[in-house]
Write a protein that holds these residues in place. Structure first.
Motif, short mmCIF file in Angstrom:
data_model
loop_
_atom_site.label_atom_id
_atom_site.label_comp_id
_atom_site.label_asym_id
_atom_site.label_seq_id
_atom_site.Cartn_x
_atom_site.Cartn_y
_atom_site.Cartn_z
N TYR A 89 21.33 0.50 11.88
CA TYR A 89 21.28 0.22 13.19
C TYR A 89 22.57 -1.13 13.66
O TYR A 89 23.16 -1.23 12.63
CB TYR A 89 19.86 -0.93 12.92
CG TYR A 89 18.86 -0.17 12.63
CD1 TYR A 89 18.87 0.44 10.91
CD2 TYR A 89 17.81 0.61 13.43
CE1 TYR A 89 17.29 0.81 11.12
CE2 TYR A 89 16.96 0.88 13.48
CZ TYR A 89 16.57 1.18 12.06
OH TYR A 89 14.97 1.99 11.07
N TYR A 114 22.67 -4.94 15.55
CA TYR A 114 21.70 -6.13 16.31
C TYR A 114 23.21 -6.86 17.11
O TYR A 114 23.69 -6.53 16.23
CB TYR A 114 20.67 -6.32 15.91
CG TYR A 114 19.90 -5.90 15.35
CD1 TYR A 114 19.37 -5.08 14.48
CD2 TYR A 114 18.84 -6.00 16.22
CE1 TYR A 114 18.56 -4.37 14.12
CE2 TYR A 114 17.46 -5.16 15.94
CZ TYR A 114 17.10 -4.54 14.80
OH TYR A 114 16.11 -3.90 14.10
N GLY A 142 17.37 -14.61 19.88
CA GLY A 142 16.87 -13.44 18.67
C GLY A 142 17.85 -12.37 18.72
O GLY A 142 18.92 -12.25 19.40
N SER A 154 8.01 -3.49 12.30
CA SER A 154 8.13 -2.50 11.82
C SER A 154 6.88 -1.09 12.10
O SER A 154 5.99 -1.37 11.09
CB SER A 154 8.58 -1.95 10.52
OG SER A 154 9.56 -0.34 10.90
N LYS A 191 12.15 1.59 14.73
CA LYS A 191 12.96 0.14 14.97
C LYS A 191 12.13 -0.69 14.75
O LYS A 191 10.79 -0.83 14.71
CB LYS A 191 13.19 0.37 16.97
CG LYS A 191 13.56 1.31 17.32
CD LYS A 191 12.69 1.49 18.91
CE LYS A 191 12.04 1.99 19.37
NZ LYS A 191 11.77 2.16 20.65
N THR A 192 12.41 -1.89 14.33
CA THR A 192 11.87 -3.83 14.13
C THR A 192 12.05 -4.03 15.02
O THR A 192 13.26 -4.22 15.60
CB THR A 192 13.03 -3.61 12.59
OG1 THR A 192 12.77 -2.95 11.75
CG2 THR A 192 12.18 -4.44 12.40
N ILE A 193 11.13 -4.55 15.64
CA ILE A 193 11.63 -6.11 16.83
C ILE A 193 11.30 -7.27 16.32
O ILE A 193 10.18 -7.31 15.21
CB ILE A 193 9.74 -5.98 17.78
CG1 ILE A 193 9.68 -3.89 18.30
CG2 ILE A 193 10.50 -6.85 18.97
CD1 ILE A 193 11.18 -3.40 18.54
N PHE A 194 12.44 -8.34 16.69
CA PHE A 194 11.99 -9.53 15.99
C PHE A 194 11.62 -10.21 17.23
O PHE A 194 11.87 -10.63 18.80
CB PHE A 194 13.91 -9.44 15.81
CG PHE A 194 14.06 -9.21 14.71
CD1 PHE A 194 14.66 -7.91 14.68
CD2 PHE A 194 13.93 -9.56 13.18
CE1 PHE A 194 14.87 -7.25 13.49
CE2 PHE A 194 14.21 -8.91 11.86
CZ PHE A 194 14.68 -7.82 12.15
N GLY A 195 10.90 -11.62 16.99
CA GLY A 195 10.94 -13.09 17.20
C GLY A 195 12.30 -13.09 17.94
O GLY A 195 13.23 -12.40 17.34
N ALA A 196 11.36 -13.98 19.17
CA ALA A 196 13.19 -14.64 19.03
C ALA A 196 13.95 -15.72 18.14
O ALA A 196 14.91 -16.67 18.14
CB ALA A 196 13.11 -16.09 19.85
#
Lengths: 113, 113
Positions: free
Chosen positions: A34, A36, A43, B93, B100-105
């Motif tokens: 990945y 980012y 974020g 995840s 995909k991993t989704i992140f907070g801010a």
């Protein structure tokens, strides 16, 4: 044990110049990889991910591209940098198995002037 | 799509104070939930994780419980130290959402001596 390295750690580039950030993983085979980006005070934005050699998925249309020429190598590139490309770029591997946790590199800080 | 919302920072606490950082999520499937920590100038590292409802993740005195009914995964620590100063990211995840991993801010924590 698995390790991940990315370089360069820091770079300052003029607008319109090319970019190449490299990431390599050791100690594992066929990892998901990945890229980012973390803009200042914001974020993490997923840019690209890859589940195998030559397989790249782009999450956000932008001025960047990614390539995976070898199983454990992931490259982030640009032909012409924009000011908005400045940020902290993070490579990660993982996202597989039962939990999907990620393991991150040390990061590359890009400043476009 | 999947998303993660966490409380805005910065959070400033005195040493030995109690810490709570709120995190809520939306997901179509059954995600794994994570807290990652980023120390200044470094990449992210996994702090703790939980893979199913009612699981409690814990590490270094930090805890978070996977609450499916409230779709939350709040981070807590009973007594913070100056060395806990960092940026904390809540993430999910979801295998049904691909790799995909989704992140907070992210929430920046400052701990004063």
């Amino acid at each position: 044990s698995q390790t991940i390295h990315q370089w360069p750690a820091t770079l300052v580039q003029p607008v319109g110049s090319p970019l190449s950030l490299e990431c390599t993983v050791e100690g594992t085979s066929n990892p998901n990889l990945y890229w980012y980006r973390q803009a200042a005070g914001r974020g993490l934005q997923l840019l690209f991910y890859s589940v195998g050699i030559g397989q790249i998925s782009s999450e956000v249309p932008q001025n960047l591209s990614a390539s995976r020429p070898q199983d454990r190598q992931f490259i982030l590139s640009s032909k012409k940098l924009l000011l908005s490309d400045s940020g902290f770029y993070l490579c990660a591997w993982g996202g597989q198995g039962e939990t999907g946790e990620l393991f991150f590199g040390e990061g590359s800080r890009l400043t476009v002037l | 799509g999947d998303s993660v919302t966490q409380m805005e920072g910065p959070v400033t606490l005195s040493e030995e104070a109690f810490l709570t950082i709120n995190c809520t999520y939306t997901a179509t499937g059954y995600p794994s939930l994570f807290w990652y920590v980023q120390y200044p100038g470094e990449g992210l590292q996994l702090l703790l994780k939980a893979t199913k409802a009612d699981d409690k993740g814990s590490n270094k005195g930090f805890e978070a419980t996977y609450r499916k009914e409230t779709t939350s995964f709040h981070l807590e620590k009973g007594s913070v130290q100056v060395s806990d100063s960092a940026v904390y990211f809540c993430a999910l995840s979801d295998r049904t959402g691909g790799f995909k991993t989704i992140f907070g801010a992210g929430t920046r924590l400052f701990v004063k001596a």
